[in-house]
Enzyme design. Sequence first.
Site, PDB file in Angstrom:
ATOM      1  N   TYR A   1       0.832  -1.200   0.000  1.00  0.00           N
ATOM      2  CA  TYR A   1       0.000   0.000   0.000  1.00  0.00           C
ATOM      3  C   TYR A   1       0.871   1.256   0.000  1.00  0.00           C
ATOM      4  CZ  TYR A   1      -3.877   3.098   1.304  1.00  0.00           C
ATOM      5  OH  TYR A   1      -4.831   4.099   1.331  1.00  0.00           O
TER       6      TYR A   1
ATOM      7  N   LYS B   1       0.983   3.880  -3.197  1.00  0.00           N
ATOM      8  CA  LYS B   1       0.603   5.276  -3.014  1.00  0.00           C
ATOM      9  C   LYS B   1       1.789   6.215  -3.275  1.00  0.00           C
ATOM     10  CE  LYS B   1      -3.774   4.937  -1.916  1.00  0.00           C
ATOM     11  NZ  LYS B   1      -4.848   5.470  -2.803  1.00  0.00           N
TER      12      LYS B   1
ATOM     13  N   VAL C   1     -11.161   7.655   7.725  1.00  0.00           N
ATOM     14  CA  VAL C   1     -12.589   7.829   7.483  1.00  0.00           C
ATOM     15  C   VAL C   1     -13.338   6.563   7.869  1.00  0.00           C
ATOM     16  CG1 VAL C   1     -14.329   8.457   5.765  1.00  0.00           C
ATOM     17  CG2 VAL C   1     -12.007   9.371   5.583  1.00  0.00           C
TER      18      VAL C   1
ATOM     19  N   THR D   1     -15.142   4.073   6.986  1.00  0.00           N
ATOM     20  CA  THR D   1     -15.581   3.275   5.852  1.00  0.00           C
ATOM     21  C   THR D   1     -15.074   1.851   6.042  1.00  0.00           C
ATOM     22  OG1 THR D   1     -13.598   3.685   4.532  1.00  0.00           O
ATOM     23  CG2 THR D   1     -15.393   5.294   4.326  1.00  0.00           C
TER      24      THR D   1
END
Length: 234
Positions: free
Chosen positions: A149, A153, A184, A186
């Site tokens: 990740y 990114k 967030v 989510t």
Amino acid sequence: MGKGVALIIGASGGIGSAVADLVERGGRFSAVMRASRKPRNEADLQVDITNQQSVAALADTVAKQSEPLRLVFDATGYLHGDKGGPERSWSAMEPEALAHQFAINAIGPALLMKHLLPLLSDTEKAVFATLSAKVGSISDNRLGGWYGYRAAKAALNQLVRTAAIELARKNPHAICLALHPGTVETPLSAPFAKSGVRLQTPVQSAAAMLGVIDGASVELTGQLVTYDGHIVPF
């Protein structure tokens, strides 16, 4: 930003749907187009960002609009799922998982830039923004882990910076940004939320990032910017 077309990609996700809803309610664009891999309704467009033909078809649809493209918000991304999740150690790295991270978090947005940046209005302010992450900053990496990740990114941040340089030569009114949405609430971030870390709802994060976009000048192009407006060193 004034009238024109806004395109929200990843509009079926938590952040993407919040961005699309807020942009629509704001009434500042003549058309708000939603696209995602699995559209929620028939009015939305289907796009697979890992497939160049699919991205090109989306761009063709956008190019046919009567108004200029003023905003592209790419809310796609992958952190964990059936293709694996963040690695705590180098021993956990697997080629297939790494490739998937790069396919969704770097190559997909690169294809979006390739096909959509040329469509941005060249007569007034226009913005292409894509979701990145602070953990993609190499200079900010203090904890290690999350190999795939982080690396994907970081690649996205470089792609944004490089595209912004070319975009500035061809379209002085356009801005290309990488945005850090914060943590967030989510399904993407839920398993990794830590006590003491500020949690935002998708609407809060979306509103903050749209505020950054609204206030952004061409001097900000090519940067990684947090939802509250801070530039993150690469």
